[in-house]
Design a protein around this motif. Structure first.
Motif, short mmCIF file in Angstrom:
data_model
loop_
_atom_site.label_atom_id
_atom_site.label_comp_id
_atom_site.label_asym_id
_atom_site.label_seq_id
_atom_site.Cartn_x
_atom_site.Cartn_y
_atom_site.Cartn_z
N ALA A 1 -26.84 -15.84 -21.46
CA ALA A 1 -27.06 -14.98 -22.99
C ALA A 1 -27.61 -16.18 -23.93
O ALA A 1 -28.48 -15.91 -24.50
CB ALA A 1 -25.87 -14.37 -23.35
N GLN A 2 -27.02 -17.24 -23.93
CA GLN A 2 -27.42 -18.35 -24.90
C GLN A 2 -28.85 -18.72 -24.55
O GLN A 2 -29.74 -19.29 -25.49
CB GLN A 2 -26.65 -19.78 -24.80
N ALA A 3 -29.37 -18.74 -23.36
CA ALA A 3 -30.82 -18.96 -22.93
C ALA A 3 -31.68 -17.77 -23.04
O ALA A 3 -32.88 -17.81 -22.91
CB ALA A 3 -30.65 -19.33 -21.52
N GLY A 4 -30.97 -16.65 -23.79
CA GLY A 4 -32.16 -15.65 -24.06
C GLY A 4 -32.42 -14.56 -22.95
O GLY A 4 -33.30 -13.84 -23.19
N ILE A 5 -31.64 -14.61 -22.02
CA ILE A 5 -31.78 -13.85 -20.84
C ILE A 5 -30.85 -12.66 -21.02
O ILE A 5 -29.53 -12.79 -21.22
CB ILE A 5 -31.39 -14.52 -19.40
N PRO A 6 -31.32 -11.43 -20.77
CA PRO A 6 -30.45 -10.11 -21.18
C PRO A 6 -29.35 -10.02 -19.95
O PRO A 6 -29.75 -10.09 -18.66
CB PRO A 6 -31.54 -9.16 -20.99
N VAL A 7 -28.30 -9.95 -20.05
CA VAL A 7 -27.11 -10.09 -19.31
C VAL A 7 -26.35 -9.08 -19.40
O VAL A 7 -25.80 -8.50 -20.56
CB VAL A 7 -26.53 -11.29 -19.08
N GLY A 8 -25.70 -8.56 -18.25
CA GLY A 8 -24.59 -7.22 -18.23
C GLY A 8 -23.69 -7.63 -17.44
O GLY A 8 -23.74 -8.64 -16.81
N VAL A 9 -22.56 -6.68 -17.40
CA VAL A 9 -21.43 -7.06 -16.57
C VAL A 9 -21.34 -5.79 -16.05
O VAL A 9 -21.51 -4.69 -16.39
CB VAL A 9 -20.36 -7.33 -17.23
N MET A 10 -20.99 -5.91 -14.46
CA MET A 10 -20.53 -4.62 -13.76
C MET A 10 -18.93 -4.83 -13.34
O MET A 10 -18.76 -5.62 -12.81
CB MET A 10 -21.27 -4.64 -12.30
N ALA A 11 -18.17 -3.79 -13.64
CA ALA A 11 -16.93 -3.90 -13.41
C ALA A 11 -16.59 -3.02 -12.31
O ALA A 11 -16.50 -1.82 -12.20
CB ALA A 11 -16.13 -3.44 -14.58
N ALA A 12 -16.95 -3.84 -11.07
CA ALA A 12 -17.10 -3.11 -9.73
C ALA A 12 -16.52 -3.92 -8.73
O ALA A 12 -16.78 -5.08 -8.70
CB ALA A 12 -18.56 -2.85 -9.62
#
Length: 363
Positions: A227-238
C-alpha cells in the motif's frame, strides 16, 4: 484388529496422510497397526519428507476457464503443487492427475515451469491474442518458498511489464514484497492489483493449518508495504471455517484495513474430492476436541454434505449459518470502508514490443 487412529502429524507439513489419488489402480492407505510409535521429535530431520522439485514441460502457460462465479477467464500458475501445505487448499486434488497424492505429495512433490516467461511472451505475440486480465496464482501460490531461488514469477512480471498487460496476484506470502519495484511501475499504469490471503491472525493455528506460508503478522506487513508503494492491495479472508476461524472474520478485515487494504472478499471452506478426508484427518490430529462440531457445521452450510460444487454456492455455501457469515462480512466491509472503489485494470495499454532482431518501423 487394526486401530484406525489418526496418523501422526509431520512437523512443517499440512497433510497428515498421503493416500493415493483417485485415478490410481491401487490405493495406498496409512493405518496404525497397534505398535507404539515414537514421537516425531525423536526422528531426525532427514527422515521427514523432503521437498522434491521436478520440471513441468508444458507447451502453453495460460490456462482458461468458463466458470461464471469467478471474475477472470484465464490464469497462470508458475508451479504445480504448493509447499505452503495449507490443509484446506482446493488445488490439492489436481495432483491426482499427475499420479501423485493430494496429501503430502502435493506439498513435497512440486513441479516448476522454468519456461513460463518465454511461453507467455510467445502467447502475447500471437497475432490472434486478445488481452484480458490474467490471474497469477489462481491455483497454487506464485510466491511459495521455492520462488526465492527459481524466480519464475518475477520473470513473468517482467514480461507483463514489457507488454503492458494487466493482471492480478493472489498470494499468502510476504515474498511478494520482493517485487515491489516492478509492481509499483505497473500500478502507476493501472496494470496490477494484489490480494493477500489471510486465513487467521492466530499464529498457532496458522502454524498447523498452513505451515510453510508466511505468518499472519508478515502478511499484514506485506499489505502495508504494498500500500505504501502505491500498489492497490486487498485481503481475502479465505477460507472461513465454521467453529475454527470464522470468528476472526471482522478482526482480519479490521487489521487489513489498518495496514492499508482497500478491498476485501471471503470464501467459505471448500472440501471437494480428496480434501474432505484430508481435512477431517487434520482436524482429528490437531483439533480433536472440535472435529465433529466443525464438520457438522460445514454440512449445515452444504445441504447436509461436506461440499457443494454448484456455481454460485461453492464459494459461499447455503443455509442459515452461511447467510449469517455473509451478513457479518457485508457489515464489516461497510464498517471499515472497504470495497468503496473498484480498481479497473486497463486493457488498452497492451502493446507488443519489437522482438530481438526485428527491423524497426519508420512510422
Amino acid at each position: 484388529m487394526v486401530d484406525e487412529r489418526p496418523s501422526m502429524p509431520t512437523k512443517g507439513r499440512g497433510a497428515v496422510r498421503n493416500e493415493s489419488g483417485r485415478f490410481e489402480r491401487y490405493g495406498r492407505i496409512a493405518i496404525d497397526d497397534g505398535w507404539q510409535r515414537a514421537a516425531e521429535e525423536e526422528f531426525p530431520d532427514e527422515n521427514r519428507p523432503a521437498t522434491i522439485v521436478g520440471l513441468d514441460t508444458s507447451r502453453t502457460i495460460i490456462s482458461h476457464n468458463n466458470s461464471p462465479d469467478i471474475s477472470f477467464d484465464r490464469s497462470i500458475n508458475p508451479y504445480k503443487g504448493c509447499e505452503h501445505g495449507c490443509i484446506y487448499c482446493y488445488a490439492r486434488p489436481t495432483h491426482a492427475y499427475l499420479g501423485l497424492s493430494p496429501g503430502l505429495d502435493f506439498e513435497t512433490r512440486l513441479f516448476a515451469k522454468p519456461d513460463a516467461a518465454m511461453l507467455l511472451e510467445k502467447e502475447f505475440r500471437h497475432r490472434k491474442y486478445k488481452p484480458a486480465v490474467i490471474a497469477l496464482g489462481a491455483n497454487t501460490d506464485p510466491y511459495q518458498p521455492i520462488e526465492r531461488q527459481r524466480r519464475i514469477t518475477r520473470s513473468i512480471l517482467e514480461v507483463m511489464d514489457r507488454f503492458n498487460h494487466p493482471f492480478g496476484i493472489v498470494t499468502k506470502s510476504a515474498l511478494v514484497t520482493r517485487d515491489i519495484d516492478i509492481l509499483a511501475r505497473l500500478a502507476e499504469r493501472r496494470l496490477v492489483s494484489v490480494f493477500l490471503s489471510i486465513t487467521t491472525l492466530d499464529r498457532d493455528l496458522a502454524r498447523t493449518m498452513e505451515p510453510r506460508a508466511s505468518t499472519p503478522p508478515r502478511r499484514l506487513e506485506a499489505v502495508k508495504l504494498l500500500a505504501q508503494a502505491g500498489i492497490p492491495v486487498g485481503v481475502m479472508a479465505a477460507p472461513m471455517i465454521p467453529a475454527l476461524n470464522d470468528h476472526e472474520l471482522e478482526s482480519i478485515l479490521e487489521a487489513a484495513t489498518e495496514a492499508g487494504a482497500l478491498s476485501a472478499s471471503y470464501v467459505l471452506l471448500r472440501l471437494p474430492l480428496e480434501i474432505k478426508d484430508l481435512f477431517a484427518d487434520w482436524l482429528n490430529a490437531h483439533r480433536p476436541d472440535r472435529a465433529k462440531h466443525v464438520l457438522s457445521l460445514v454440512r449445515d452450510t452444504r445441504g447436509g454434505a461436506l461440499y457443494q460444487s454448484e456455481f454460485g454456492k461453492r464459494m459461499r455455501g447455503d443455509g442459515p449459518y452461511a447467510q449469517l457469515l455473509e451478513q457479518r462480512y457485508r457489515a464489516a466491509v461497510r464498517r471499515y470502508g472497504l470495497n468503496r472503489h473498484r480498481w479497473n485494470l486497463d486493457l488498452t495499454q497492451f502493446r507488443v514490443p519489437p522482438a530481438s532482431g526485428d527491423q524497426l518501423t519508420l512510422l
